[in-house]
Write a protein that holds these residues in place. Sequence first.
Motif, PDB file in Angstrom:
ATOM      1  N   ALA A 174      29.672  59.032  58.415  1.00 49.46           N
ATOM      2  CA  ALA A 174      28.408  58.400  58.776  1.00 49.46           C
ATOM      3  C   ALA A 174      28.713  57.294  59.771  1.00 49.46           C
ATOM      4  N   VAL A 175      28.300  57.482  61.017  1.00 49.79           N
ATOM      5  CA  VAL A 175      28.584  56.522  62.086  1.00 49.79           C
ATOM      6  C   VAL A 175      27.268  55.892  62.523  1.00 49.79           C
ATOM      7  N   ARG A 176      27.197  54.579  62.472  1.00 51.50           N
ATOM      8  CA  ARG A 176      25.965  53.868  62.816  1.00 51.50           C
ATOM      9  C   ARG A 176      25.827  53.717  64.326  1.00 51.50           C
ATOM     10  N   HIS A 177      24.614  53.568  64.776  1.00 48.87           N
ATOM     11  CA  HIS A 177      24.357  53.320  66.191  1.00 48.87           C
ATOM     12  C   HIS A 177      25.025  52.008  66.609  1.00 48.87           C
ATOM     13  N   GLY A 178      25.739  52.039  67.723  1.00 45.03           N
ATOM     14  CA  GLY A 178      26.315  50.832  68.294  1.00 45.03           C
ATOM     15  C   GLY A 178      27.658  50.413  67.743  1.00 45.03           C
ATOM     16  N   GLU A 179      28.235  51.158  66.802  1.00 45.93           N
ATOM     17  CA  GLU A 179      29.522  50.753  66.262  1.00 45.93           C
ATOM     18  C   GLU A 179      30.664  51.540  66.886  1.00 45.93           C
ATOM     19  N   VAL A 180      31.869  50.972  66.774  1.00 44.16           N
ATOM     20  CA  VAL A 180      33.096  51.666  67.160  1.00 44.16           C
ATOM     21  C   VAL A 180      33.720  52.189  65.870  1.00 44.16           C
ATOM     22  N   PHE A 181      33.846  53.511  65.788  1.00 43.38           N
ATOM     23  CA  PHE A 181      34.315  54.156  64.564  1.00 43.38           C
ATOM     24  C   PHE A 181      35.627  54.864  64.875  1.00 43.38           C
ATOM     25  N   GLY A 182      36.682  54.528  64.135  1.00 42.67           N
ATOM     26  CA  GLY A 182      37.990  55.122  64.359  1.00 42.67           C
ATOM     27  C   GLY A 182      38.319  56.178  63.322  1.00 42.67           C
ATOM     28  N   ILE A 183      38.959  57.256  63.776  1.00 41.72           N
ATOM     29  CA  ILE A 183      39.425  58.315  62.875  1.00 41.72           C
ATOM     30  C   ILE A 183      40.939  58.373  62.968  1.00 41.72           C
ATOM     31  N   LEU A 184      41.606  58.120  61.852  1.00 42.31           N
ATOM     32  CA  LEU A 184      43.059  58.113  61.773  1.00 42.31           C
ATOM     33  C   LEU A 184      43.542  59.291  60.952  1.00 42.31           C
ATOM     34  N   GLY A 185      44.757  59.742  61.252  1.00 40.43           N
ATOM     35  CA  GLY A 185      45.346  60.813  60.459  1.00 40.43           C
ATOM     36  C   GLY A 185      46.548  61.392  61.150  1.00 40.43           C
ATOM     37  N   PRO A 186      47.476  61.959  60.404  1.00 43.08           N
ATOM     38  CA  PRO A 186      48.669  62.573  60.996  1.00 43.08           C
ATOM     39  C   PRO A 186      48.314  63.856  61.740  1.00 43.08           C
ATOM     40  N   ASN A 187      49.283  64.386  62.462  1.00 44.88           N
ATOM     41  CA  ASN A 187      49.086  65.668  63.152  1.00 44.88           C
ATOM     42  C   ASN A 187      48.663  66.738  62.147  1.00 44.88           C
ATOM     43  N   GLY A 188      47.688  67.555  62.549  1.00 49.07           N
ATOM     44  CA  GLY A 188      47.236  68.628  61.679  1.00 49.07           C
ATOM     45  C   GLY A 188      46.266  68.206  60.605  1.00 49.07           C
ATOM     46  N   ALA A 189      45.840  66.933  60.621  1.00 46.31           N
ATOM     47  CA  ALA A 189      44.942  66.447  59.571  1.00 46.31           C
ATOM     48  C   ALA A 189      43.518  66.922  59.762  1.00 46.31           C
ATOM     49  N   GLY A 190      43.153  67.329  60.989  1.00 47.02           N
ATOM     50  CA  GLY A 190      41.795  67.788  61.261  1.00 47.02           C
ATOM     51  C   GLY A 190      40.992  66.854  62.156  1.00 47.02           C
ATOM     52  N   LYS A 191      41.659  65.829  62.740  1.00 50.49           N
ATOM     53  CA  LYS A 191      40.945  64.849  63.567  1.00 50.49           C
ATOM     54  C   LYS A 191      40.328  65.494  64.802  1.00 50.49           C
ATOM     55  N   SER A 192      41.158  66.163  65.585  1.00 47.04           N
ATOM     56  CA  SER A 192      40.676  66.729  66.847  1.00 47.04           C
ATOM     57  C   SER A 192      39.653  67.838  66.603  1.00 47.04           C
ATOM     58  N   THR A 193      39.871  68.643  65.576  1.00 49.22           N
ATOM     59  CA  THR A 193      38.899  69.693  65.251  1.00 49.22           C
ATOM     60  C   THR A 193      37.543  69.074  64.933  1.00 49.22           C
ATOM     61  N   THR A 194      37.548  67.997  64.158  1.00 49.65           N
ATOM     62  CA  THR A 194      36.301  67.322  63.815  1.00 49.65           C
ATOM     63  C   THR A 194      35.586  66.824  65.058  1.00 49.65           C
ATOM     64  N   VAL A 195      36.332  66.172  65.965  1.00 53.03           N
ATOM     65  CA  VAL A 195      35.722  65.640  67.188  1.00 53.03           C
ATOM     66  C   VAL A 195      35.202  66.773  68.068  1.00 53.03           C
ATOM     67  N   GLU A 196      35.930  67.877  68.138  1.00 52.04           N
ATOM     68  CA  GLU A 196      35.474  69.015  68.946  1.00 52.04           C
ATOM     69  C   GLU A 196      34.168  69.595  68.399  1.00 52.04           C
ATOM     70  N   ILE A 197      34.005  69.580  67.080  1.00 50.83           N
ATOM     71  CA  ILE A 197      32.750  70.038  66.482  1.00 50.83           C
ATOM     72  C   ILE A 197      31.626  69.056  66.811  1.00 50.83           C
ATOM     73  N   LEU A 198      31.921  67.766  66.765  1.00 51.47           N
ATOM     74  CA  LEU A 198      30.916  66.763  67.130  1.00 51.47           C
ATOM     75  C   LEU A 198      30.497  66.918  68.585  1.00 51.47           C
ATOM     76  N   GLN A 199      31.418  67.335  69.435  1.00 54.33           N
ATOM     77  CA  GLN A 199      31.133  67.528  70.856  1.00 54.33           C
ATOM     78  C   GLN A 199      30.306  68.781  71.122  1.00 54.33           C
ATOM     79  N   GLY A 200      30.286  69.695  70.156  1.00 51.78           N
ATOM     80  CA  GLY A 200      29.621  70.967  70.362  1.00 51.78           C
ATOM     81  C   GLY A 200      30.495  71.990  71.045  1.00 51.78           C
ATOM     82  N   HIS A 201      31.797  71.723  71.119  1.00 57.31           N
ATOM     83  CA  HIS A 201      32.727  72.638  71.786  1.00 57.31           C
ATOM     84  C   HIS A 201      33.503  73.514  70.795  1.00 57.31           C
ATOM     85  N   ARG A 202      33.224  73.360  69.511  1.00 57.71           N
ATOM     86  CA  ARG A 202      33.841  74.220  68.515  1.00 57.71           C
ATOM     87  C   ARG A 202      32.837  74.473  67.405  1.00 57.71           C
ATOM     88  N   THR A 203      32.774  75.699  66.930  1.00 56.07           N
ATOM     89  CA  THR A 203      31.851  76.028  65.849  1.00 56.07           C
ATOM     90  C   THR A 203      32.431  75.577  64.515  1.00 56.07           C
TER      91      THR A 203
END
Length: 295
Positions: A35-64
């Motif tokens: 849950a990310v509020r309007h106007g905030e800076v929200f950081g996602i941390l995690g080791p390689n393979g944790a699912g960070k980039s996949t999550t962001v790609e889904i938020l971008q609409g570039h991955r189903t």
Amino acid sequence: MSEHGAERTEKLAIDVQGLRKRYGDVTAVDGIDLAVRHGEVFGILGPNGAGKSTTVEILQGHRTRDGGEVSVLGADPGSGGRAWRSRVGIVWQDESAPAELTVQETVRHFARYYPSPRDPDEVIDLVGLDAKAGSRVKALSGGQRRRLDVALGVIGDPELLLLDEPTTGFDPAARRQFWELIRLLADEGTTIVLTTHYLEEAEALAHRLAVIAAGRVVAEGTPEELRHRFGSEATVEWRERDGTPRRERTPAPTRTVVGLMDRFGGEIPGLTISRPTLEDVYLRLTGRPEREDAR
């Protein structure tokens, strides 16, 4: 969506519930809630393979996605149209600018993709490339190219900026200059989500953080809240009268210091008290070290 759910989504720039994604037999994202509020800076941390980039790609609409509910600026990114995409800025891990164009040509070209872009020269100045406006992209340093990537991410005057490992490969000076740029954008009201391997960067920029491990959110909160909840022990160090160094880890450092004062009759030689760092908390939550050069 229920009336309560619609009201919740309206209050949030990003609302993710039960997000899931699999690649064959591998579960990359296993029920993530964000849950990310309007106007905030929200950081996602995690080791390689944790699912960070996949999550962001889904938020971008570039991955189903395979499951869960996702709302970004009030729309499902899986079906967001051109108008929705113009409200979301993206800075990819890999460079996207054509090498043969100049900085000014590139930014002006990308500005044409948006209905209400920012002034290209203003954006070039904003990212600190005004002195390089006439230089070809291929002649820029790595840090300068990353600044150009940010310029392309903000040229459309987005409400939301998604940054995936934005400072990978930066030297310390370039990284801190980049931080100032992100703070400036945040001060203008831009909602920013960034993934990063750098704990210092997350602590410097993010209002709140989510730590992801094995496709799940294992902790969420402000850096201070995470240190308080998951790094309760402090380290008290001192020297004995014969100079021998001593160290004690304790959840009650004040009690330890009071006991030492009684024993020493006042001043405690070489006394230092160190609280858990965000890195200590991160390692405890993920159970593995983080490499600065990892992707």
